[in-house]
Design a protein around this motif. Structure first.
Motif, PDB file in Angstrom:
ATOM      1  N   ALA A 284      42.433   1.070  -9.490  1.00 39.75           N
ATOM      2  CA  ALA A 284      41.542   1.988  -9.027  1.00 39.75           C
ATOM      3  C   ALA A 284      40.902   1.823  -7.892  1.00 39.75           C
ATOM      4  CB  ALA A 284      40.486   2.421  -9.857  1.00 39.75           C
TER       5      ALA A 284
ATOM      6  N   GLN B 191      48.071   7.435 -19.187  1.00 42.23           N
ATOM      7  CA  GLN B 191      48.045   8.607 -18.343  1.00 42.23           C
ATOM      8  C   GLN B 191      49.440   9.345 -18.313  1.00 42.23           C
ATOM      9  OE1 GLN B 191      46.805   7.886 -14.294  1.00 42.23           O
ATOM     10  NE2 GLN B 191      46.856  10.288 -13.813  1.00 42.23           N
TER      11      GLN B 191
ATOM     12  N   THR C  46      41.053  -4.054  -9.270  1.00 41.36           N
ATOM     13  CA  THR C  46      41.823  -3.258 -10.168  1.00 41.36           C
ATOM     14  C   THR C  46      42.645  -2.193  -9.282  1.00 41.36           C
ATOM     15  OG1 THR C  46      40.178  -1.344 -10.386  1.00 41.36           O
ATOM     16  CG2 THR C  46      40.136  -3.321 -11.924  1.00 41.36           C
TER      17      THR C  46
ATOM     18  N   LYS D  50      30.222   9.899 -10.229  1.00 40.12           N
ATOM     19  CA  LYS D  50      29.559   8.908 -11.076  1.00 40.12           C
ATOM     20  C   LYS D  50      28.287   9.262 -11.249  1.00 40.12           C
ATOM     21  CE  LYS D  50      33.033   6.035 -11.764  1.00 40.12           C
ATOM     22  NZ  LYS D  50      33.803   6.089 -12.754  1.00 40.12           N
TER      23      LYS D  50
ATOM     24  N   SER E 227      42.923  -3.959 -15.765  1.00 37.20           N
ATOM     25  CA  SER E 227      42.072  -2.790 -16.072  1.00 37.20           C
ATOM     26  C   SER E 227      40.765  -3.041 -16.656  1.00 37.20           C
ATOM     27  CB  SER E 227      42.823  -1.765 -17.061  1.00 37.20           C
ATOM     28  OG  SER E 227      43.956  -1.094 -16.454  1.00 37.20           O
ATOM     29  N   ILE E 228      39.534  -2.725 -16.565  1.00 28.73           N
ATOM     30  CA  ILE E 228      38.451  -2.852 -17.136  1.00 28.73           C
ATOM     31  C   ILE E 228      38.691  -2.267 -18.739  1.00 28.73           C
ATOM     32  CG2 ILE E 228      35.974  -2.220 -17.298  1.00 28.73           C
ATOM     33  CD1 ILE E 228      35.985  -1.820 -14.195  1.00 28.73           C
TER      34      ILE E 228
ATOM     35  N   GLY F 275      42.040   4.555 -20.579  1.00 28.71           N
ATOM     36  CA  GLY F 275      42.299   4.094 -19.287  1.00 28.71           C
ATOM     37  C   GLY F 275      42.726   2.681 -18.864  1.00 28.71           C
TER      38      GLY F 275
ATOM     39  N   ILE G 259      35.326  -4.936  -8.978  1.00 27.64           N
ATOM     40  CA  ILE G 259      36.314  -5.795  -9.528  1.00 27.64           C
ATOM     41  C   ILE G 259      37.756  -5.213  -9.064  1.00 27.64           C
ATOM     42  CG2 ILE G 259      37.504  -6.451 -11.914  1.00 27.64           C
ATOM     43  CD1 ILE G 259      34.957  -5.823 -13.320  1.00 27.64           C
TER      44      ILE G 259
HETATM   45  P1  NAD Z   1      42.358   1.223 -13.511  1.00 27.28           P
HETATM   46  O1  NAD Z   1      43.023   1.700 -12.440  1.00 27.28           O
HETATM   47  O2  NAD Z   1      42.907  -0.020 -14.195  1.00 27.28           O
HETATM   48  O3  NAD Z   1      41.882   2.155 -14.564  1.00 27.28           O
HETATM   49  C1  NAD Z   1      41.688   3.693 -14.110  1.00 27.28           C
HETATM   50  C2  NAD Z   1      42.594   4.456 -15.147  1.00 27.28           C
HETATM   51  O4  NAD Z   1      42.083   5.923 -15.135  1.00 27.28           O
HETATM   52  C3  NAD Z   1      43.991   4.126 -15.197  1.00 27.28           C
HETATM   53  O5  NAD Z   1      44.450   3.746 -16.392  1.00 27.28           O
HETATM   54  C4  NAD Z   1      44.563   5.799 -14.907  1.00 27.28           C
HETATM   55  O6  NAD Z   1      45.596   5.902 -15.516  1.00 27.28           O
HETATM   56  C5  NAD Z   1      43.320   6.654 -15.639  1.00 27.28           C
HETATM   57  N1  NAD Z   1      43.620   7.965 -15.060  1.00 27.28           N
HETATM   58  C6  NAD Z   1      43.181   8.562 -13.720  1.00 27.28           C
HETATM   59  N2  NAD Z   1      43.371   9.413 -13.835  1.00 27.28           N
HETATM   60  C7  NAD Z   1      43.712  10.054 -15.241  1.00 27.28           C
HETATM   61  C8  NAD Z   1      44.205  11.271 -15.731  1.00 27.28           C
HETATM   62  N3  NAD Z   1      44.191  12.434 -15.144  1.00 27.28           N
HETATM   63  N4  NAD Z   1      44.508  11.292 -17.386  1.00 27.28           N
HETATM   64  C9  NAD Z   1      44.356  10.067 -17.761  1.00 27.28           C
HETATM   65  N5  NAD Z   1      43.845   8.829 -17.258  1.00 27.28           N
HETATM   66  C10 NAD Z   1      43.835   8.975 -16.025  1.00 27.28           C
HETATM   67  O7  NAD Z   1      40.837   0.826 -12.815  1.00 27.28           O
HETATM   68  P2  NAD Z   1      39.528   0.289 -13.418  1.00 27.28           P
HETATM   69  O8  NAD Z   1      38.936  -0.212 -12.244  1.00 27.28           O
HETATM   70  O9  NAD Z   1      39.669  -0.346 -14.335  1.00 27.28           O
HETATM   71  O10 NAD Z   1      38.510   1.768 -13.673  1.00 27.28           O
HETATM   72  C11 NAD Z   1      38.131   2.113 -14.979  1.00 27.28           C
HETATM   73  C12 NAD Z   1      36.915   2.792 -14.772  1.00 27.28           C
HETATM   74  O11 NAD Z   1      36.007   1.665 -14.363  1.00 27.28           O
HETATM   75  C13 NAD Z   1      36.915   3.744 -13.654  1.00 27.28           C
HETATM   76  O12 NAD Z   1      35.966   5.023 -14.349  1.00 27.28           O
HETATM   77  C14 NAD Z   1      36.066   3.128 -12.691  1.00 27.28           C
HETATM   78  O13 NAD Z   1      35.723   4.268 -11.693  1.00 27.28           O
HETATM   79  C15 NAD Z   1      35.252   2.373 -13.335  1.00 27.28           C
HETATM   80  N6  NAD Z   1      34.651   1.153 -12.502  1.00 27.28           N
HETATM   81  C16 NAD Z   1      35.516   0.360 -11.897  1.00 27.28           C
HETATM   82  C17 NAD Z   1      34.852  -0.526 -10.959  1.00 27.28           C
HETATM   83  C18 NAD Z   1      35.805  -1.415 -10.214  1.00 27.28           C
HETATM   84  O14 NAD Z   1      35.148  -2.100  -9.204  1.00 27.28           O
HETATM   85  N7  NAD Z   1      37.149  -1.663 -10.460  1.00 27.28           N
HETATM   86  C19 NAD Z   1      33.523  -0.597 -10.899  1.00 27.28           C
HETATM   87  C20 NAD Z   1      32.714   0.010 -11.648  1.00 27.28           C
HETATM   88  C21 NAD Z   1      33.302   1.032 -12.465  1.00 27.28           C
END
Ligand code: NAD
Length: 264
Positions: free
Chosen positions: A196, A41, A194, A163, A20-21, A14, A192
């Motif tokens: 997404a 991805q 990002t 979720k 990215s987280i 991811g 955060i």
């Molecule tokens: P991000 O966009 O950096 O990461 C999301 C990732 O999901 C990307 O690398 C993307 O390529 C991957 N992805 C999406 N569809 C895919 C698929 N079909 N196959 C493989 N990979 C796929 O954003 P992020 O915020 O770092 O998200 C990482 C996780 O953290 C997610 O589960 C998100 O819901 C969660 N999260 C984010 C936040 C926030 O505020 N950013 C808060 C809580 C939880």
């Protein structure tokens, strides 16, 4: 924390870019001595991820679209070939169509619902299935979730529903896999900025709201999530499974902050 993850091998799924987280967790794991592999991805992301992977001496770098079982299997075949066994997996993957994150939940389409649940929830179970044979000595699975699973947040919509399903799948997986020494946990991160998150309507407002209404009065960083991740991925949490650990400056604990917290 040098040495905390010494000798452990883990797959980070991811990372899209350095915001990215998953990257925050990868940096912390590398600093603590872990050996890392990454999935991305699609090829469009590779040029962003390759230099990051090199920065932490990645030993595996494979494409993986989690909506495709063959693609997931191919990654685990590669991991088995490279390492034999694996100690931890970070699943930091979610997806909802932008259209679903602009308006209200009630408008969610059938297609949008199924797609979001498939990528954001089922994929963690699909990954867990393939991880089991490579974790015969036990291991730690970690996913990322958000408070929108527990309470309504503006525009989070179908992602909140996905979720909620993901958080409950953490508990079911933890119960299923506990007797094999595999622990399954989630971090519920505060908002955060990002890639997404950029799809979520009014995200700037959500960030500001969380900053003003959390006990620590600040938003969390990917490095803070990374440090908390080391607890759940390492033996420091050997007695912990099925847990959703909040890394959100305490936001989820608050009903209402005192008036003197308001901006003057
Ligand atoms: P991000 O966009 O950096 O990461 C999301 C990732 O999901 C990307 O690398 C993307 O390529 C991957 N992805 C999406 N569809 C895919 C698929 N079909 N196959 C493989 N990979 C796929 O954003 P992020 O915020 O770092 O998200 C990482 C996780 O953290 C997610 O589960 C998100 O819901 C969660 N999260 C984010 C936040 C926030 O505020 N950013 C808060 C809580 C939880």
């Amino acid at each position: 924390e040098k040495g905390l993850m010494q000798g452990k091998r883990g797959l980070i799924m991811g990372v899209a870019n350095d915001r990215s987280i998953a990257w925050g967790i990868a940096k912390a794991a590398h600093a603590a001595g872990a050996r890392l592999g990454f999935t991305y991805q699609n090829d469009a992301l590779l040029k962003r991820i390759r230099p990051l992977a090199q920065q932490v001496d990645a030993e595996v770098l494979e494409p993986c679209d989690v909506s495709d079982d063959d693609s997931i299997q191919a990654v685990f075949d590669k991991v088995e070939e490279t390492w034999g066994q694996i100690d931890f997996i970070v699943h930091a993957i979610a997806y909802a169509d932008r259209d679903e994150l602009k308006d209200t939940y009630v408008r969610t389409s059938r297609e949008g619902f199924l797609r979001s649940l498939e990528i954001s929830c089922y994929s963690f179970t699909a990954v867990a299935q393939r991880a089991v044979p490579l974790m015969s000595e036990g291991g730690s699975l970690l996913t990322l979730t958000y408070y929108g699973a527990e309470r309504v947040m503006p525009h989070y919509n179908v992602m909140g529903v996905a979720k909620a399903a993901l958080e409950n799948s953490v508990r079911y997986l933890a119960a299923d896999l506990g007797n094999t020494g595999i622990r399954v946990n989630a971090i519920s991160a505060g908002p955060i900025r990002t890639l997404a998150a950029s799809g979520i309507g009014d995200f700037r407002y959500i960030l500001k709201w969380n900053e003003l209404n959390s006990p620590l009065r600040q938003n969390v960083t990917i490095d803070q999530v990374g440090k908390a991740g080391m607890y759940l991925l390492s033996d420091m949490s050997s007695g912990v499974t099925g847990e959703v650990h909040h890394v959100d400056s305490g936001y989820h604990t608050v009903g209402m902050m005192a008036v003197d917290n308001a901006p003057q």
